[in-house]
Design an enzyme around this catalytic site. Structure first.
Site, PDB file in Angstrom:
ATOM      1  N   HIS A  58       0.834  -1.207   0.000  1.00 34.70           N
ATOM      2  CA  HIS A  58       0.000   0.000   0.000  1.00 34.70           C
ATOM      3  C   HIS A  58       0.870   1.259   0.000  1.00 34.70           C
ATOM      4  O   HIS A  58       1.993   1.257   0.503  1.00 34.70           O
ATOM      5  CB  HIS A  58      -0.900   0.026   1.229  1.00 34.70           C
ATOM      6  CG  HIS A  58      -1.996  -0.988   1.187  1.00 34.70           C
ATOM      7  ND1 HIS A  58      -3.153  -0.842   1.917  1.00 34.70           N
ATOM      8  CD2 HIS A  58      -2.131  -2.157   0.529  1.00 34.70           C
ATOM      9  CE1 HIS A  58      -3.948  -1.873   1.708  1.00 34.70           C
ATOM     10  NE2 HIS A  58      -3.346  -2.698   0.865  1.00 34.70           N
ATOM     11  N   GLU A  60       0.776   4.016   1.732  1.00 34.35           N
ATOM     12  CA  GLU A  60       1.214   4.501   3.038  1.00 34.35           C
ATOM     13  C   GLU A  60       2.415   3.718   3.561  1.00 34.35           C
ATOM     14  O   GLU A  60       3.338   4.300   4.141  1.00 34.35           O
ATOM     15  CB  GLU A  60       0.074   4.396   4.070  1.00 34.35           C
ATOM     16  CG  GLU A  60      -1.170   5.199   3.722  1.00 34.35           C
ATOM     17  CD  GLU A  60      -2.227   4.399   2.969  1.00 34.35           C
ATOM     18  OE1 GLU A  60      -3.421   4.655   3.223  1.00 34.35           O
ATOM     19  OE2 GLU A  60      -1.887   3.536   2.123  1.00 34.35           O
ATOM     20  N   CYS A  88      -6.731   2.194   5.374  1.00 41.38           N
ATOM     21  CA  CYS A  88      -7.302   0.931   5.835  1.00 41.38           C
ATOM     22  C   CYS A  88      -6.732   0.596   7.224  1.00 41.38           C
ATOM     23  O   CYS A  88      -5.890   1.311   7.757  1.00 41.38           O
ATOM     24  CB  CYS A  88      -6.966  -0.186   4.850  1.00 41.38           C
ATOM     25  SG  CYS A  88      -5.213  -0.643   4.842  1.00 41.38           S
ATOM     26  N   CYS A  91      -2.823   0.063   7.296  1.00 38.94           N
ATOM     27  CA  CYS A  91      -2.085   1.320   7.182  1.00 38.94           C
ATOM     28  C   CYS A  91      -2.278   2.191   8.418  1.00 38.94           C
ATOM     29  O   CYS A  91      -1.337   2.862   8.858  1.00 38.94           O
ATOM     30  CB  CYS A  91      -2.489   2.045   5.909  1.00 38.94           C
ATOM     31  SG  CYS A  91      -1.966   1.138   4.429  1.00 38.94           S
TER      32      CYS A  91
END
Length: 167
Positions: A58, A60, A88, A91
């Site tokens: 992801h 992040e 999410c 993260c």
């Protein structure tokens, strides 16, 4: 003075949007992130989950990893994170564990966001760290990139079905 701060926040979110467009260009979900320390970007990331075949790929996570390497520390206490879509659960955990001070995000994530939508993980007093959260920064731009991506993905899938490539 507030206007200058808003302009600065939007300028960093524009940098996150550049990352989201980079993800989009390689058919990844278009989410981008930047970590800022003392007014300069020290970490960037965009989704690479499909390309890397990595569930943790992801935006992040990549931005936080790069920032930690730049500062030679896992503690990002004086850092801000700008991300185009509400984070999410995974993260949000990384944001908490890295001690990021401020989170600025673009569009909400009603199906998976845990900062404001489903939960408020970053402000839960049971954790030993809380994060200042500002949502809705350039939300329309962030949402437009996501909508266009998923529309194109549905179209690609439909064309693949017609040609017999996908069942």
């Amino acid at each position: 003075m507030r206007l200058m701060n808003d302009q600065r926040i939007e300028a960093f979110m524009q940098r996150a949007l550049i990352q989201a467009r980079a993800a989009n260009s390689i058919h990844e979900v278009p989410i981008g992130a930047v970590v800022v320390h003392d007014g300069r970007v020290i970490g960037t990331g965009h989704n690479l989950r499909e390309l890397a075949e990595d569930a943790t790929g992801h935006a992040e996570i990549y931005a936080i990893q790069e920032a930690c390497a730049v500062l030679n520390s896992w503690r990002l206490e004086d850092c801000d994170l700008y991300v185009t879509v509400e984070p999410c659960l995974m993260c949000a955990g990384a944001i908490l564990n890295s001690r990021i001070k401020n989170l600025y995000y673009g569009s909400p994530n009603p199906k998976g966001g845990v900062v404001d939508s489903l939960y408020q993980v970053l402000n839960d007093p049971r954790f030993n760290h809380q994060v200042n959260v500002t949502g809705g920064v350039l939300a329309n731009e962030s949402a437009a990139i996501m909508k266009a991506f998923f529309k194109a993905a549905r179209k690609r899938k439909k064309l693949a079905r017609r040609s017999g490539q996908v069942r």
